[in-house]
Design an enzyme around this catalytic site. Structure first.
Site, PDB file in Angstrom:
ATOM      1  N   ASP A 172       0.821  -1.210   0.000  1.00 56.69           N
ATOM      2  CA  ASP A 172       0.000   0.000   0.000  1.00 56.69           C
ATOM      3  C   ASP A 172       0.858   1.264   0.000  1.00 56.69           C
ATOM      4  OD1 ASP A 172      -2.792   1.158   0.718  1.00 56.69           O
ATOM      5  OD2 ASP A 172      -1.509   2.015   2.266  1.00 56.69           O
TER       6      ASP A 172
ATOM      7  N   GLU B 164       1.514  -0.442  -4.989  1.00 56.72           N
ATOM      8  CA  GLU B 164       0.551   0.625  -5.282  1.00 56.72           C
ATOM      9  C   GLU B 164       1.248   1.974  -5.347  1.00 56.72           C
ATOM     10  OE1 GLU B 164      -3.441   2.928  -3.802  1.00 56.72           O
ATOM     11  OE2 GLU B 164      -1.692   2.694  -2.520  1.00 56.72           O
TER      12      GLU B 164
HETATM   13  C1  NOJ Z   1      -4.220   3.247  -0.474  1.00 57.63           C
HETATM   14  C2  NOJ Z   1      -5.425   2.405  -0.200  1.00 57.63           C
HETATM   15  O1  NOJ Z   1      -5.799   1.750  -1.380  1.00 57.63           O
HETATM   16  C3  NOJ Z   1      -6.487   3.320   0.337  1.00 57.63           C
HETATM   17  O2  NOJ Z   1      -7.739   2.705   0.405  1.00 57.63           O
HETATM   18  C4  NOJ Z   1      -6.031   3.818   1.681  1.00 57.63           C
HETATM   19  O3  NOJ Z   1      -6.940   4.775   2.171  1.00 57.63           O
HETATM   20  C5  NOJ Z   1      -4.650   4.464   1.606  1.00 57.63           C
HETATM   21  N1  NOJ Z   1      -3.736   3.752   0.775  1.00 57.63           N
HETATM   22  C6  NOJ Z   1      -4.040   4.579   2.971  1.00 57.63           C
HETATM   23  O4  NOJ Z   1      -3.605   3.341   3.449  1.00 57.63           O
END
Ligand code: NOJ
Ligand code: MG
Length: 598
Positions: free
Chosen positions: A242, A315
């Site tokens: 993430d 991500e």
């Molecule tokens: C990316 C995640 O996909 C999202 O849902 C989240 O709010 C943020 N990162 C923080 O972890």
């Protein structure tokens, strides 16, 4: 010395050759050669990943909240879909401020989702079905209810610098204390929060309750590697990592001060993250190196315990030059797949057309380092649903596209049945990003619409729960858009999806073939995959609103004669198995077709 000299010459020659090939490629449309026809690929290189948002997938105990036993009960559905691996959004202990992305215990399961034993049962069943399970790894921050944060607040030994703490500044005019910088969080407003007990500010690039971990502290780096090892030992097949951009911030200067960001002019709203640059708080080079370190953790695990490769999916919505570095470099392996969000982001900026599809694909394939595996993402729990963004008419075409392009692709739960966004009122809004705004603008920020419960049936609460309520309201279309109805129908988005996954699995051409793609006209997009001694596969999508008759020889002179239809979009009036002339193929508005030379 002379060896190095020779290598330089060879590299230079290869460089010139690449340039030349690129220049030829430009003139002809876009052509990508496969790296080798007969090669056997590792499982993830051609995988179909499926993202589960656990809270909204399937509830097993009637509380209106999805859970692990719910997922386990639907693993056969995933098997039937044909997907390779499921990525579960966070299932760890959490106060659920950001619905699991605020973790209070990285080593335990959120009680409303189940127990560690439930998780083990899920893994066991998945293994029996030959499905891989991937977890969400949230390295940037924890919950403020995490023991680590509580200890850090108290400056307990070993935890003093677990988070990014700062005294702040004193305003010379007012004499009042102020945050150290003007930095903004993603969820609107300042990224600094004063902590009364510790008498310092802490950094939170997301919500106030999500303090950023301090990656300049080796104890934090080691702790997070423990998290990876812990879940690898539980049998997971890898991690979706993430929020990489905010992992590191710039180093403070000799006086311990951080620099302010600059106003961008992109928005008038001073609370919006886009109001300021993110030069000092995003995409620092140290984040790339950290991913390389995590890769070593995974590879070491495999070396010690054996088994299949486990993977890292990254991500980041960063620019291509930064994103591509996550793949690794000549000497170091990085992430297996940094997510390719171009089919989301390019279309969000420029709309959907054959031209923008070509642009999105180019942006990845022309920047990707040699020998790496591409991937294609249509949506996730942070973006409006694919069928709403592209239009329901185009969901089959977009599913076709990601399934016939080379490499891996990622489906967000519901894309296979064409689920659309729910309508969630301000009163029902629960997403922190939405809640941090106001009733006039919340729709610009809230992510609730794409997180509504999965639609299993047209019955009570869409078959998501036996209980009386659901944690978010259902989307309005569940009576017609659901698994049960689409499985019973002769033709449906779901059936098309299943045919595509099956084709991808059985076709050597789709796994190993070379790729050519082109916006043939403003509306018509064509992809061709070919491999020696295997049937060629051609995808044709009409993004326009008029019927067009095309001559595929204009795209590829070898495409003459007849092509047989393998898969067609829902509204298409053509029949599978029928043959069509490549020289005179008529394609209706929004029609999408997958054809073969055999
Ligand atoms: C990316 C995640 O996909 C999202 O849902 C989240 O709010 C943020 N990162 C923080 O972890
Ligand atoms: Mg439940």
């Amino acid at each position: 010395m002379s060896v190095t000299g020779n290598q330089t010459v060879i590299r230079l020659r290869l460089g010139l050759l690449t340039l030349l090939l690129f220049a030829i490629g430009q003139g002809q449309g876009c052509q990508v050669q496969s790296s080798g026809a007969a090669e056997t690929k590792d499982w993830w290189e051609t995988a179909q990943f499926y993202q589960i948002y656990p809270r909204s997938f399937k509830d097993s105990d009637g509380d209106g909240i999805g859970d692990l036993n719910g997922i386990t009960s639907k693993l056969e559905y995933l098997k039937d879909l044909g997907v390779t691996a499921a990525w579960l959004s966070p299932i760890f202990a959490s106060p659920m401020v950001d619905f699991g992305y605020d973790i209070s215990d990285f080593f335990d399961i959120q009680p409303e989702y189940g127990t560690l034993d439930d998780f083990r049962a899920l893994i066991k069943k998945a293994k029996e079905l030959d499905l891989k399970i991937i977890l969400d790894f949230v390295p940037n921050h924890s919950s403020d209810e995490n023991e680590w944060f509580k200890k850090s607040v108290k400056r307990e030994k070993g935890y003093e610098d677990y988070y990014v703490w700062h005294d702040g500044k004193v305003n010379a005019e007012t004499g009042k204390r102020e945050p150290p910088t003007n930095w903004l969080q993603y969820f609107r407003g300042t990224a600094w929060e004063w902590n009364e007990e510790r008498q310092q500010y802490y950094l939170h690039q997301f919500a106030v309750q999500q303090p950023d971990l301090n990656y300049r502290n080796p104890l934090v780096v080691e702790q997070m590697k423990r998290v990876l090892r812990y879940w690898l030992n539980e049998g997971v097949a890898g991690f979706r990592c993430d929020a990489l951009p905010p992992l590191f911030e710039v180093l403070p200067d000799a006086d311990g001060q951080y620099p302010d960001e600059t106003v961008t002019g992109a928005t008038d709203d001073p609370d919006d993250r886009d109001y300021l640059t993110t030069t000092y708080i995003e995409d620092r080079p140290e984040s790339i190196d950290m991913v390389y370190q995590w890769r070593t953790v995974l590879d070491d695990h495999k070396r010690i315990y054996g088994g299949d490769s486990s993977v890292l999916l990254i991500e980041t919505y960063s620019a291509a030059w930064f994103t591509m570095q996550f793949y690794g470099n000549r000497t170091t392996e990085g992430a297996h797949l940094p997510f390719n969000f171009n089919l989301i982001t390019v279309m969000d900026q420029k709309g959907l057309s054959a031209q923008t599809v070509q642009e999105a694909i180019d942006l990845w394939l022309k920047n990707m380092p040699a020998g790496r595996t591409p991937n294609w993402v249509l949506g996730n729990h942070d973006k409006r649903r694919a069928a709403s963004r592209y239009g329901v008419d185009h969901i089959d075409g977009m599913n076709m596209l990601v399934m016939i392009l080379p490499g891996a692709s990622v489906t967000y739960q519901g894309e296979e049945i064409g689920m659309t966004d729910g309508e969630i009122s301000w009163e029902d809004t629960v997403d922190p990003w939405g809640c941090n705004s106001n009733p006039d603008i919340y729709e610009m920020y809230t992510r609730d619409p794409e997180r509504t419960p999965f639609q299993w049936t047209g019955g009570s609460n869409a078959g998501f729960t036996d209980g009386p309520t659901t944690w978010l309201p259902l989307a309005g279309d569940y009576e017609t858009v659901n698994v049960e109805t689409e499985l019973a129908a002769e033709h449906s988005h779901l059936k098309i999806y299943k045919m595509l996954v099956a084709l991808r699995k059985s076709s050597k051409t789709l796994q190993n073939g070379s790729t050519k793609y082109l916006a043939l006209t403003e509306d018509i997009f064509v992809v061709r995959r070919s491999l020696a001694n295997s049937p060629t596969i051609v995808g044709v999508i009409n993004f326009g609103s008029e019927t067009k008759t095309i001559d595929l020889r204009e795209f590829d002179k070898n495409l003459s004669g007849n092509l047989q239809l393998l898969v067609r979009s829902l509204a298409s009036t053509k029949s599978e198995g029928t043959t069509f002339s490549a020289q005179m193929l008529s394609v209706d508005p929004a029609e999408a077709l997958v054809l073969t030379t055999q």
